[in-house]
Design a protein around this motif. Structure first.
Motif, PDB file in Angstrom:
ATOM      1  N   GLY A  74       0.868  -1.368  -0.261  1.00 46.42           N
ATOM      2  CA  GLY A  74       0.065   0.206  -0.011  1.00 46.42           C
ATOM      3  C   GLY A  74       0.585   1.338  -0.305  1.00 46.42           C
ATOM      4  O   GLY A  74       0.252   1.998   0.158  1.00 46.42           O
ATOM      5  N   HIS A  75       2.260   1.307   0.118  1.00 44.32           N
ATOM      6  CA  HIS A  75       2.857   2.375   0.319  1.00 44.32           C
ATOM      7  C   HIS A  75       2.817   3.166  -1.267  1.00 44.32           C
ATOM      8  O   HIS A  75       3.750   2.525  -2.415  1.00 44.32           O
ATOM      9  CB  HIS A  75       4.392   2.041   0.662  1.00 44.32           C
ATOM     10  CG  HIS A  75       4.484   1.799   1.856  1.00 44.32           C
ATOM     11  ND1 HIS A  75       4.574   2.210   3.071  1.00 44.32           N
ATOM     12  CD2 HIS A  75       4.191   0.697   2.905  1.00 44.32           C
ATOM     13  CE1 HIS A  75       3.916   1.884   3.958  1.00 44.32           C
ATOM     14  NE2 HIS A  75       4.320   0.342   3.661  1.00 44.32           N
ATOM     15  N   ARG A  76       2.795   4.399  -1.473  1.00 43.59           N
ATOM     16  CA  ARG A  76       3.045   5.288  -2.984  1.00 43.59           C
ATOM     17  C   ARG A  76       4.018   5.853  -2.716  1.00 43.59           C
ATOM     18  O   ARG A  76       4.344   6.523  -3.349  1.00 43.59           O
ATOM     19  CB  ARG A  76       1.317   5.872  -2.882  1.00 43.59           C
ATOM     20  CG  ARG A  76       0.076   4.743  -3.238  1.00 43.59           C
ATOM     21  CD  ARG A  76       1.100   3.810  -4.084  1.00 43.59           C
ATOM     22  NE  ARG A  76      -0.788   2.542  -4.672  1.00 43.59           N
ATOM     23  CZ  ARG A  76      -0.237   1.559  -4.112  1.00 43.59           C
ATOM     24  NH1 ARG A  76       0.209   0.816  -3.447  1.00 43.59           N
ATOM     25  NH2 ARG A  76      -1.384   0.717  -4.431  1.00 43.59           N
ATOM     26  N   ASP A  77       4.527   6.854  -1.940  1.00 45.60           N
ATOM     27  CA  ASP A  77       5.456   7.265  -1.219  1.00 45.60           C
ATOM     28  C   ASP A  77       6.704   6.832  -0.520  1.00 45.60           C
ATOM     29  O   ASP A  77       6.599   6.929   0.493  1.00 45.60           O
ATOM     30  CB  ASP A  77       5.032   8.596  -0.268  1.00 45.60           C
ATOM     31  CG  ASP A  77       3.156   9.369  -0.782  1.00 45.60           C
ATOM     32  OD1 ASP A  77       3.601  10.160  -2.122  1.00 45.60           O
ATOM     33  OD2 ASP A  77       2.416   9.502  -0.739  1.00 45.60           O
ATOM     34  N   ILE A  78       7.612   7.012  -1.475  1.00 47.81           N
ATOM     35  CA  ILE A  78       8.572   5.827  -1.344  1.00 47.81           C
ATOM     36  C   ILE A  78       9.489   6.724  -0.879  1.00 47.81           C
ATOM     37  O   ILE A  78      10.412   7.550  -2.556  1.00 47.81           O
ATOM     38  CB  ILE A  78       8.826   4.713  -2.046  1.00 47.81           C
ATOM     39  CG1 ILE A  78       7.619   4.307  -1.872  1.00 47.81           C
ATOM     40  CG2 ILE A  78      10.075   3.962  -1.430  1.00 47.81           C
ATOM     41  CD1 ILE A  78       7.517   2.563  -2.739  1.00 47.81           C
ATOM     42  N   LEU A  79      11.070   6.934  -0.390  1.00 47.22           N
ATOM     43  CA  LEU A  79      12.209   7.670  -0.213  1.00 47.22           C
ATOM     44  C   LEU A  79      13.164   6.653  -0.834  1.00 47.22           C
ATOM     45  O   LEU A  79      13.256   5.643  -0.320  1.00 47.22           O
ATOM     46  CB  LEU A  79      11.874   9.100   1.428  1.00 47.22           C
ATOM     47  CG  LEU A  79      13.192   9.010   1.082  1.00 47.22           C
ATOM     48  CD1 LEU A  79      13.277  10.268   0.568  1.00 47.22           C
ATOM     49  CD2 LEU A  79      13.443   9.654   2.852  1.00 47.22           C
ATOM     50  N   TYR A  80      13.865   7.023  -1.843  1.00 46.08           N
ATOM     51  CA  TYR A  80      15.144   6.449  -1.919  1.00 46.08           C
ATOM     52  C   TYR A  80      16.533   7.404  -1.118  1.00 46.08           C
ATOM     53  O   TYR A  80      15.996   8.493  -1.119  1.00 46.08           O
ATOM     54  CB  TYR A  80      15.569   6.868  -3.340  1.00 46.08           C
ATOM     55  CG  TYR A  80      16.361   5.851  -4.237  1.00 46.08           C
ATOM     56  CD1 TYR A  80      16.173   4.429  -4.594  1.00 46.08           C
ATOM     57  CD2 TYR A  80      17.451   6.437  -4.038  1.00 46.08           C
ATOM     58  CE1 TYR A  80      17.357   3.603  -5.248  1.00 46.08           C
ATOM     59  CE2 TYR A  80      18.707   5.465  -4.461  1.00 46.08           C
ATOM     60  CZ  TYR A  80      18.818   4.587  -4.950  1.00 46.08           C
ATOM     61  OH  TYR A  80      19.909   3.800  -5.873  1.00 46.08           O
ATOM     62  N   ILE A  81      17.634   6.519  -0.684  1.00 51.52           N
ATOM     63  CA  ILE A  81      18.223   6.561  -0.099  1.00 51.52           C
ATOM     64  C   ILE A  81      19.402   5.907  -0.425  1.00 51.52           C
ATOM     65  O   ILE A  81      19.643   4.879  -0.421  1.00 51.52           O
ATOM     66  CB  ILE A  81      18.077   6.666   1.862  1.00 51.52           C
ATOM     67  CG1 ILE A  81      17.049   7.394   2.311  1.00 51.52           C
ATOM     68  CG2 ILE A  81      19.691   7.374   2.118  1.00 51.52           C
ATOM     69  CD1 ILE A  81      16.721   7.035   3.709  1.00 51.52           C
ATOM     70  N   GLY A  82      20.610   7.146  -0.781  1.00 50.77           N
ATOM     71  CA  GLY A  82      22.063   6.086  -1.788  1.00 50.77           C
ATOM     72  C   GLY A  82      22.045   7.059  -2.562  1.00 50.77           C
ATOM     73  O   GLY A  82      21.464   7.738  -3.172  1.00 50.77           O
ATOM     74  N   GLU A  83      24.098   7.276  -2.515  1.00 47.72           N
ATOM     75  CA  GLU A  83      24.514   7.783  -3.815  1.00 47.72           C
ATOM     76  C   GLU A  83      24.062   7.115  -4.956  1.00 47.72           C
ATOM     77  O   GLU A  83      23.463   6.001  -5.352  1.00 47.72           O
ATOM     78  CB  GLU A  83      25.854   6.910  -3.670  1.00 47.72           C
ATOM     79  CG  GLU A  83      26.466   8.528  -2.737  1.00 47.72           C
ATOM     80  CD  GLU A  83      27.740   8.562  -2.529  1.00 47.72           C
ATOM     81  OE1 GLU A  83      28.484   8.711  -3.773  1.00 47.72           O
ATOM     82  OE2 GLU A  83      28.339   7.843  -2.144  1.00 47.72           O
ATOM     83  N   ILE A  84      23.620   7.941  -6.000  1.00 39.79           N
ATOM     84  CA  ILE A  84      23.447   7.727  -7.722  1.00 39.79           C
ATOM     85  C   ILE A  84      24.553   8.376  -8.571  1.00 39.79           C
ATOM     86  O   ILE A  84      23.812   7.154  -9.700  1.00 39.79           O
ATOM     87  CB  ILE A  84      22.066   8.137  -7.847  1.00 39.79           C
ATOM     88  CG1 ILE A  84      22.533   9.774  -7.904  1.00 39.79           C
ATOM     89  CG2 ILE A  84      20.528   7.962  -7.007  1.00 39.79           C
ATOM     90  CD1 ILE A  84      20.988  10.420  -8.562  1.00 39.79           C
ATOM     91  N   SER A  85      25.994   8.127  -8.060  1.00 39.30           N
ATOM     92  CA  SER A  85      26.514   8.268  -9.660  1.00 39.30           C
ATOM     93  C   SER A  85      27.845   7.782  -9.237  1.00 39.30           C
ATOM     94  O   SER A  85      28.401   7.466 -10.267  1.00 39.30           O
ATOM     95  CB  SER A  85      26.447  10.177  -9.617  1.00 39.30           C
ATOM     96  OG  SER A  85      27.127  10.712  -8.692  1.00 39.30           O
TER      97      SER A  85
END
Length: 233
Positions: A74-85
């Protein structure tokens, strides 16, 4: 670059039977090592145009699997944590997150400015940003996409008096179970199995250098743990 080549010559690497290259090797160094005329196995995602055997625990699949689990809960607002580059694997994790968000009908999640995607080298500033995101009330779940990040989510949540999973659900991306947080919900990353498969690929390549190159991705299951709480979407 010249210093690296000099180091390789001085240490007699040209006499080795084969070379394993892991994901922590800087990409500029990896490019030099991949040019060496010897059997090589990359324990990482391979560069786009490189003839080399490779094997990796599939973090792209792990991100998609994690998004599916959170969406199903049921989750729609999900925070991503982590370097991306900084590393190839980091870039692929983020692209998988963005692709999963789009596939699940959540395209607004694909903006990196809305997440915690910078370097954690300045831990104080990084924790301040993390705390700001967690306390905003906007997110119901977190994907800690880099090994070691989930622990800091626990720390920040503790400072903010947020309960996991009552206030915010959490999926970690650890290479193995954390001894203090064994209940963390997480995809199973097949690190040991990747090492075993890499050894098999190396023996295969040494035995027959003319065989086609293989790029192997190992996909694990999802460990449900105790840190995902279902909620009404």
């Amino acid at each position: 670059m010249d210093e690296l080549r000099h180091w390789l010559d001085n240490n007699g690497l040209s006499f080795a039977d084969g070379l394993f290259l892991t994901a922590v090797v800087p990409e500029w160094m990896e490019a030099v090592l991949l040019e060496l005329p010897m059997p090589k196995v990359l324990i990482n995602y391979p560069p786009d145009v490189t003839a080399v055997d490779s094997v990796i625990w599939d973090v792209e699949f792990a991100i998609h699997l994690s998004m599916e689990e959170l969406y199903r809960a049921g989750h729609r607002d999900i925070l991503y944590i982590g370097e991306i580059s900084r590393l190839r694997g980091f870039r692929l994790r983020w692209s998988a997150f963005a692709a999963a968000a789009d596939r699940l009908g959540l395209p607004n999640l694909a903006n990196p400015d809305e997440h915690v995607t910078g370097s954690a080298s300045d831990r104080s500033a990084w924790m301040e940003q993390l705390g700001s995101k967690l306390s905003s009330g906007r997110y119901t779940a977190v994907i800690a996409a880099i090994p070691g990040v989930a622990e800091w989510v626990y720390v920040a949540s503790g400072f903010l008096k947020l309960s996991i999973p009552k206030d915010i659900s959490l999926v970690g991306m650890e290479n193995e179970a954390h001894p203090r947080y064994e209940g963390t919900s997480r995809p199973l990353l097949l690190v040991r199995e990747a090492g075993e498969r890499a050894a098999e690929l190396m023996l295969r390549r040494i035995t027959n250098p003319l065989l086609p190159y293989e790029q192997v991705r190992l996909r694990g299951a999802f460990h449900p743990g105790e840190t995902i709480l279902a909620r009404k979407p």
